[in-house]
Design a protein around this motif. Structure first.
Motif, mmCIF file in Angstrom:
data_model
loop_
_atom_site.group_PDB
_atom_site.id
_atom_site.type_symbol
_atom_site.label_atom_id
_atom_site.label_comp_id
_atom_site.label_asym_id
_atom_site.label_seq_id
_atom_site.Cartn_x
_atom_site.Cartn_y
_atom_site.Cartn_z
ATOM 1 N N MET A 1 0.856 -1.182 -0.089
ATOM 2 C CA MET A 1 -0.001 0.056 0.119
ATOM 3 C C MET A 1 0.792 1.249 0.066
ATOM 4 S SD MET A 1 -3.210 0.919 0.027
ATOM 5 C CE MET A 1 -4.106 -0.306 0.634
ATOM 6 N N ARG A 2 2.082 1.029 1.018
ATOM 7 C CA ARG A 2 2.815 2.328 0.844
ATOM 8 C C ARG A 2 3.427 2.736 -0.553
ATOM 9 N NH1 ARG A 2 7.971 2.816 5.135
ATOM 10 N NH2 ARG A 2 8.319 5.159 4.372
ATOM 11 N N THR A 3 3.886 1.541 -1.285
ATOM 12 C CA THR A 3 4.406 1.716 -2.548
ATOM 13 C C THR A 3 3.374 2.535 -3.669
ATOM 14 O OG1 THR A 3 6.075 -0.040 -2.254
ATOM 15 C CG2 THR A 3 5.592 0.714 -4.542
ATOM 16 N N LEU A 4 2.213 2.027 -3.463
ATOM 17 C CA LEU A 4 1.009 2.450 -4.433
ATOM 18 C C LEU A 4 0.898 3.712 -4.236
ATOM 19 C CD1 LEU A 4 -1.596 -0.285 -4.126
ATOM 20 C CD2 LEU A 4 -0.070 0.006 -5.794
ATOM 21 N N LYS A 5 0.619 4.346 -2.910
ATOM 22 C CA LYS A 5 0.665 5.686 -2.745
ATOM 23 C C LYS A 5 1.731 6.739 -3.055
ATOM 24 C CE LYS A 5 -2.225 5.203 1.582
ATOM 25 N NZ LYS A 5 -2.224 5.410 3.177
ATOM 26 N N LYS A 6 2.940 6.181 -3.094
ATOM 27 C CA LYS A 6 4.220 6.693 -3.563
ATOM 28 C C LYS A 6 4.143 6.882 -5.096
ATOM 29 C CE LYS A 6 9.427 6.599 -3.592
ATOM 30 N NZ LYS A 6 10.501 5.984 -3.228
ATOM 31 N N VAL A 7 3.824 5.623 -5.818
ATOM 32 C CA VAL A 7 3.684 5.879 -7.145
ATOM 33 C C VAL A 7 2.567 6.785 -7.493
ATOM 34 C CG1 VAL A 7 3.090 4.543 -9.205
ATOM 35 C CG2 VAL A 7 4.608 3.494 -7.582
ATOM 36 N N ALA A 8 1.269 6.914 -6.792
ATOM 37 C CA ALA A 8 0.351 7.808 -7.316
ATOM 38 C C ALA A 8 0.794 9.038 -7.077
ATOM 39 C CB ALA A 8 -0.613 7.178 -6.311
ATOM 40 N N HIS A 9 1.391 9.431 -5.871
ATOM 41 C CA HIS A 9 2.146 10.941 -5.555
ATOM 42 C C HIS A 9 2.828 11.332 -6.640
ATOM 43 C CE1 HIS A 9 3.602 14.310 -3.381
ATOM 44 N NE2 HIS A 9 4.758 13.652 -3.267
ATOM 45 N N LEU A 10 3.903 10.496 -7.012
ATOM 46 C CA LEU A 10 4.675 10.966 -7.902
ATOM 47 C C LEU A 10 4.169 11.254 -9.301
ATOM 48 C CD1 LEU A 10 7.795 8.392 -7.071
ATOM 49 C CD2 LEU A 10 7.697 10.898 -6.524
ATOM 50 N N TYR A 11 3.071 10.223 -9.765
ATOM 51 C CA TYR A 11 2.384 10.550 -11.104
ATOM 52 C C TYR A 11 1.533 11.584 -11.141
ATOM 53 C CZ TYR A 11 0.187 8.922 -15.167
ATOM 54 O OH TYR A 11 -0.487 8.783 -16.465
ATOM 55 N N TYR A 12 0.423 11.594 -10.092
ATOM 56 C CA TYR A 12 -0.579 12.550 -10.237
ATOM 57 C C TYR A 12 -0.022 14.075 -9.673
ATOM 58 C CZ TYR A 12 -3.410 8.729 -11.653
ATOM 59 O OH TYR A 12 -4.184 7.822 -12.434
ATOM 60 N N GLU A 13 0.638 14.240 -8.521
ATOM 61 C CA GLU A 13 0.943 15.309 -7.755
ATOM 62 C C GLU A 13 2.454 15.806 -8.199
ATOM 63 O OE1 GLU A 13 0.636 14.512 -3.547
ATOM 64 O OE2 GLU A 13 -1.311 14.944 -3.769
ATOM 65 N N LYS A 14 3.263 14.970 -8.874
ATOM 66 C CA LYS A 14 4.762 15.326 -9.097
ATOM 67 C C LYS A 14 4.993 15.469 -10.737
ATOM 68 C CE LYS A 14 6.381 16.257 -5.066
ATOM 69 N NZ LYS A 14 6.737 17.536 -4.554
ATOM 70 N N ASN A 15 3.495 14.714 -11.208
ATOM 71 C CA ASN A 15 3.557 14.954 -12.808
ATOM 72 C C ASN A 15 4.931 14.174 -13.665
ATOM 73 O OD1 ASN A 15 1.240 16.510 -13.203
ATOM 74 N ND2 ASN A 15 2.256 18.373 -12.503
ATOM 75 N N MET A 16 5.296 13.260 -12.857
ATOM 76 C CA MET A 16 6.224 12.494 -13.515
ATOM 77 C C MET A 16 5.597 11.400 -14.301
ATOM 78 S SD MET A 16 8.766 12.004 -10.150
ATOM 79 C CE MET A 16 10.155 11.062 -11.035
ATOM 80 N N ASN A 17 6.310 10.826 -15.403
ATOM 81 C CA ASN A 17 5.930 9.966 -16.236
ATOM 82 C C ASN A 17 6.243 8.647 -15.643
ATOM 83 O OD1 ASN A 17 8.431 9.134 -17.175
ATOM 84 N ND2 ASN A 17 8.283 11.039 -18.629
ATOM 85 N N GLN A 18 5.679 7.543 -16.404
ATOM 86 C CA GLN A 18 5.692 6.274 -15.885
ATOM 87 C C GLN A 18 7.210 5.714 -15.902
ATOM 88 O OE1 GLN A 18 2.707 3.479 -17.244
ATOM 89 N NE2 GLN A 18 1.403 5.107 -17.581
ATOM 90 N N LYS A 19 8.023 6.109 -16.931
ATOM 91 C CA LYS A 19 9.203 5.766 -17.262
ATOM 92 C C LYS A 19 10.165 6.371 -16.119
ATOM 93 C CE LYS A 19 10.849 5.327 -21.495
ATOM 94 N NZ LYS A 19 11.432 5.749 -22.745
ATOM 95 N N GLU A 20 9.934 7.454 -15.570
ATOM 96 C CA GLU A 20 11.010 8.106 -14.533
ATOM 97 C C GLU A 20 10.444 7.466 -13.255
ATOM 98 O OE1 GLU A 20 10.994 12.630 -16.368
ATOM 99 O OE2 GLU A 20 9.569 12.162 -15.380
ATOM 100 N N ILE A 21 9.260 7.180 -12.814
ATOM 101 C CA ILE A 21 8.509 6.504 -11.784
ATOM 102 C C ILE A 21 9.304 5.001 -11.649
ATOM 103 C CG2 ILE A 21 6.941 5.937 -10.358
ATOM 104 C CD1 ILE A 21 5.143 7.989 -11.642
ATOM 105 N N ALA A 22 9.264 4.335 -12.718
ATOM 106 C CA ALA A 22 9.867 3.193 -12.668
ATOM 107 C C ALA A 22 11.322 3.254 -12.312
ATOM 108 C CB ALA A 22 9.695 2.683 -14.128
ATOM 109 N N LYS A 23 12.161 4.124 -12.671
ATOM 110 C CA LYS A 23 13.400 4.015 -12.145
ATOM 111 C C LYS A 23 13.534 4.256 -10.826
ATOM 112 C CE LYS A 23 15.247 5.626 -16.876
ATOM 113 N NZ LYS A 23 15.898 6.748 -17.525
ATOM 114 N N ILE A 24 12.690 5.082 -10.366
ATOM 115 C CA ILE A 24 12.770 5.391 -8.793
ATOM 116 C C ILE A 24 12.448 4.225 -8.027
ATOM 117 C CG2 ILE A 24 11.767 6.776 -7.067
ATOM 118 C CD1 ILE A 24 11.499 9.112 -9.089
#
Length: 320
Positions: A1-24
């Protein structure tokens, strides 16, 4: 659940794309896509769709009726300042492409501001899971025109976003004489790219009069004599540097023969040709493109389409 929240935060609030998030997060992009879906299912992310999107359905139906389109997307833009209209329409076009794209498809890319805005918007989407995407440059380079607007740059950018393969044309898109175009077409590499362009599943096209804006479009081989001829012949728009008048007719055969790109006639054989344009690209450019018949789908804004429908109804009334 924590990872889901982090991914959602990076994608929807930080406007990062999926490729960038995948690296993080250190997972594959396809896993990020699944995690974003799971975040919605778990209630971590809630998306609200405004009911104003339904207000333009009658305009979409009119476009399909008058121009034989397979589909039309008209974006309500009454609440947006003019500078934002291209961005909103670009986002709508990106959403549409994302909704229809399938694995192993070939996508052709033209050039221009509206296509640029669409591809820029693709970066922020929860992309459909696809593999084997190929992206093809549909027109050669246009001189000193801004790199961000050129077909080679846009095709390469889209292929990166989709984790696909790009096919680039290392040649000028507009030359000084037709003999040079004929010789370039005989080149094995260039000929292969042109052939791939004719056989794409989806083509992304801008419709505009950008050639008139010399600060944006700087093509050395487009001479003052050419510009005078285009004005004389009533050129209102272009797509892939194929210039047409208000009725969709090619303005000048001599100029058209100097273009190294897919032709408007060849576009008609492609399954799905998507035009992206707004009133900032001029209504006449869009109307002429629609009348030519190379489009299957138009993505535009409410004000522009209202004017197009008005002009087409007036034209039909006068010619009945």
């Amino acid at each position: 659940m924590r990872t889901l929240k982090k991914v959602a935060h990076l994608y929807y609030e930080k406007n990062m794309n999926q490729k960038e998030i995948a690296k993080i997060v250190d997972v594959s992009r396809s896993q990020i896509s699944r995690m974003l879906t799971e975040a919605k299912n778990e209630g971590i992310v809630k998306i609200t769709i405004l009911d104003t999107v339904d207000s333009c359905e009658h305009l979409e139906e009119s476009l399909k009726k008058y121009f034989g389109l397979k589909d039309a997307i008209v974006v309500p833009t009454t609440s947006y300042i003019p500078d934002m209209i291209r961005q909103v329409v670009g986002q709508a076009a990106a959403n549409y492409l994302n909704s229809i794209i399938k694995s192993n498809q070939k996508i052709g890319v033209s050039w221009g501001i509206s296509v640029y805005e669409m591809i820029k918007s693709m970066k922020s989407l929860n992309l459909a899971e696809t593999t084997g995407i190929e992206v093809v440059q549909l027109i050669g380079g246009l001189g000193q025109t801004s790199t961000t607007l050129q077909s080679f740059s846009l095709a390469n950018e889209l292929s990166n976003i989709l984790d696909g393969q790009s096919h680039l044309m290392h040649a000028p898109g507009f030359v000084s004489n037709s003999n040079l175009v004929d010789n370039l077409k005989k080149d094995k590499e260039i000929g292969a790219i042109l052939e791939k362009g004719r056989n794409v599943d989806i083509a992304l096209m801008g419709l505009d009069a950008l050639w008139k804006h010399r600060s944006l479009v700087q093509v050395d081989n487009l001479t003052e004599n050419d510009l005078d001829l285009l004005e004389e012949k009533g050129a209102v728009g272009q797509s892939c540097f194929r210039f047409y008048d208000i009725n969709g007719n090619i303005c000048s055969k001599s100029i058209d023969e100097r273009v190294l790109s897919i032709s408007l006639a060849e576009l008609k054989d492609i399954e799905t040709v998507i035009g992206i344009a707004t009133s900032l690209d001029t209504t006449e450019a869009i109307l002429g493109g629609l009348r030519n018949g190379f489009l299957d789908v138009l993505v535009s804004d409410e004000k522009t389409v209202e004017e197009i429908i008005f002009q087409q109804e007036d034209f039909l009334e006068q010619n009945n």
